[in-house]
Design a protein around this motif. Structure first.
Motif, PDB file in Angstrom:
ATOM      1  N   UNK A 115       0.877  -1.160   0.000  1.00  0.00           N
ATOM      2  CA  UNK A 115       0.000   0.000   0.000  1.00  0.00           C
ATOM      3  C   UNK A 115       0.918   1.216   0.000  1.00  0.00           C
ATOM      4  N   UNK A 116       0.738   2.100  -0.951  1.00  0.00           N
ATOM      5  CA  UNK A 116       1.638   3.243  -1.119  1.00  0.00           C
ATOM      6  C   UNK A 116       0.891   4.537  -0.858  1.00  0.00           C
ATOM      7  N   UNK A 117       1.474   5.375  -0.006  1.00  0.00           N
ATOM      8  CA  UNK A 117       0.855   6.679   0.246  1.00  0.00           C
ATOM      9  C   UNK A 117       1.158   7.615  -0.915  1.00  0.00           C
ATOM     10  N   UNK A 118       0.110   8.176  -1.505  1.00  0.00           N
ATOM     11  CA  UNK A 118       0.333   9.035  -2.660  1.00  0.00           C
ATOM     12  C   UNK A 118       0.813  10.427  -2.287  1.00  0.00           C
TER      13      UNK A 118
ATOM     14  N   UNK B 223       5.205   6.723   1.604  1.00  0.00           N
ATOM     15  CA  UNK B 223       5.453   5.609   2.514  1.00  0.00           C
ATOM     16  C   UNK B 223       4.789   4.345   1.979  1.00  0.00           C
ATOM     17  N   UNK B 224       5.395   3.218   2.317  1.00  0.00           N
ATOM     18  CA  UNK B 224       4.882   1.938   1.832  1.00  0.00           C
ATOM     19  C   UNK B 224       4.595   1.027   3.015  1.00  0.00           C
ATOM     20  N   UNK B 225       3.475   0.363   2.985  1.00  0.00           N
ATOM     21  CA  UNK B 225       3.108  -0.629   3.996  1.00  0.00           C
ATOM     22  C   UNK B 225       2.851  -1.946   3.271  1.00  0.00           C
TER      23      UNK B 225
ATOM     24  N   UNK C 145      -3.142   5.072  -1.525  1.00  0.00           N
ATOM     25  CA  UNK C 145      -4.010   5.667  -0.520  1.00  0.00           C
ATOM     26  C   UNK C 145      -3.298   6.828   0.147  1.00  0.00           C
ATOM     27  N   UNK C 146      -3.829   7.229   1.274  1.00  0.00           N
ATOM     28  CA  UNK C 146      -3.231   8.302   2.056  1.00  0.00           C
ATOM     29  C   UNK C 146      -3.005   7.765   3.457  1.00  0.00           C
ATOM     30  N   UNK C 147      -1.743   7.840   3.897  1.00  0.00           N
ATOM     31  CA  UNK C 147      -1.393   7.247   5.191  1.00  0.00           C
ATOM     32  C   UNK C 147      -1.976   8.076   6.351  1.00  0.00           C
ATOM     33  N   UNK C 148      -2.064   7.485   7.524  1.00  0.00           N
ATOM     34  CA  UNK C 148      -2.641   8.199   8.671  1.00  0.00           C
ATOM     35  C   UNK C 148      -1.967   9.542   8.934  1.00  0.00           C
TER      36      UNK C 148
ATOM     37  N   UNK D 182      -3.093  12.053   6.440  1.00  0.00           N
ATOM     38  CA  UNK D 182      -4.500  12.378   6.691  1.00  0.00           C
ATOM     39  C   UNK D 182      -4.590  13.427   7.784  1.00  0.00           C
TER      40      UNK D 182
END
Lengths: 145, 145
Positions: B94-97, B101-103, B134-137, B140
């Motif tokens: 999962x990549x933050x756009x 960051x990558x999870x 997505x957008x990481x916490x 956000x």
DNA sequence: TTCGCAATTGAAAAAGATTTTCAGTACAGA
DNA sequence: TCTGTACTGAAAATCTTTTTCAATTGCGAA
């Protein structure tokens, strides 16, 4: 799921882009094969339709079409990639790892899974990119000999 | 889901590869950040750990690690991509756009869907490549200000 | 602990991919 | 038919990746 030249042409016009001879050649080249093509391959084949097609123009047109959502980069096994037409919306590609043919599919059943990913990671999910690899019917037949 | 230096080192040894100083530097660099890094970034940061780290060695080591299945190319929004560690097996990123960051996540619920893709296309499905954006916490929280 | 072999290394060069520049061309709307 | 601006392609530049080759080093055997 099969795009026509007219559909693509219409999308160019709809966004205020000119439908030039080089661009027509590029569109026809992409429509002529189910395989993803590299910029150089698009130029080579496109020059059969429009002799002066320049590589720079191919790069520019591919970028434009990606922005328009009608074309997508496709990854073949070893990471090298080409471009294949894509119907805008929720579609994905299935790529044959033998002959590199590409088939487009609609949707992907990830809805609930993405909800769970949001729960477990805390991410707000905005999209996903899915590519499926496999062996096409023709290569399966070839392999069975 | 969190890889350690020792785990990676063990995997190098297990496949008969030497654990050299350049390679240690590369491993530590990749472990030090959740962001995917380009080869040039890996070299730049890795040189803080081993001053003579060459770009060619970075390319060779990344290719080796991809082959070993412990690292994967990651696509960020505009197509440019970096490399991020990956746990072998059925995992996706999962990549933050925003911050990139990558999870890593395990599994993906595509089983039945892939069965249906096989039915409708006639392909024998061999694998898939999924990346979720997505957008990481943290981003956000930043965005909510 | 020492030695030797082959894997590994990095600078330099080369190759491949992509982008930028700029003067000329052509598409489409008036 | 005319005109404006989007579009074009050769050349140059930049960026990315690979190849070459002599030197170095990691690790297993003695």
């Amino acid at each position: 799921m099969t795009t026509s030249f007219e559909t693509l042409a219409q999308q160019f016009r709809a966004q205020g882009h000119k439908l030039t001879q080089p661009r027509r050649a590029i569109l026809r080249t992409l429509l002529a094969t189910p395989k993803p093509l590299s910029p150089a391959e698009i130029q080579e084949r496109g020059q059969k339709l429009y002799g002066d097609l320049g590589l720079v123009t191919v790069y520019r047109t591919l970028e434009l079409m990606e922005t328009m959502g009608v074309l997508r980069a496709v990854h073949v096994a070893d990471g090298c990639h080409g471009y294949a037409l894509a119907t805008p919306g929720h579609t994905h590609h299935v790529v044959c790892e033998r002959c590199h043919d590409v088939v487009e599919i609609v949707g992907c059943d990830l809805g609930h899974f993405l909800d769970r990913v949001a729960e477990t990671t805390g991410y707000t999910i905005t999209g996903h990119w899915l590519e499926i690899s496999g062996i096409c019917p023709a290569c399966q037949r070839q392999q069975a000999r």
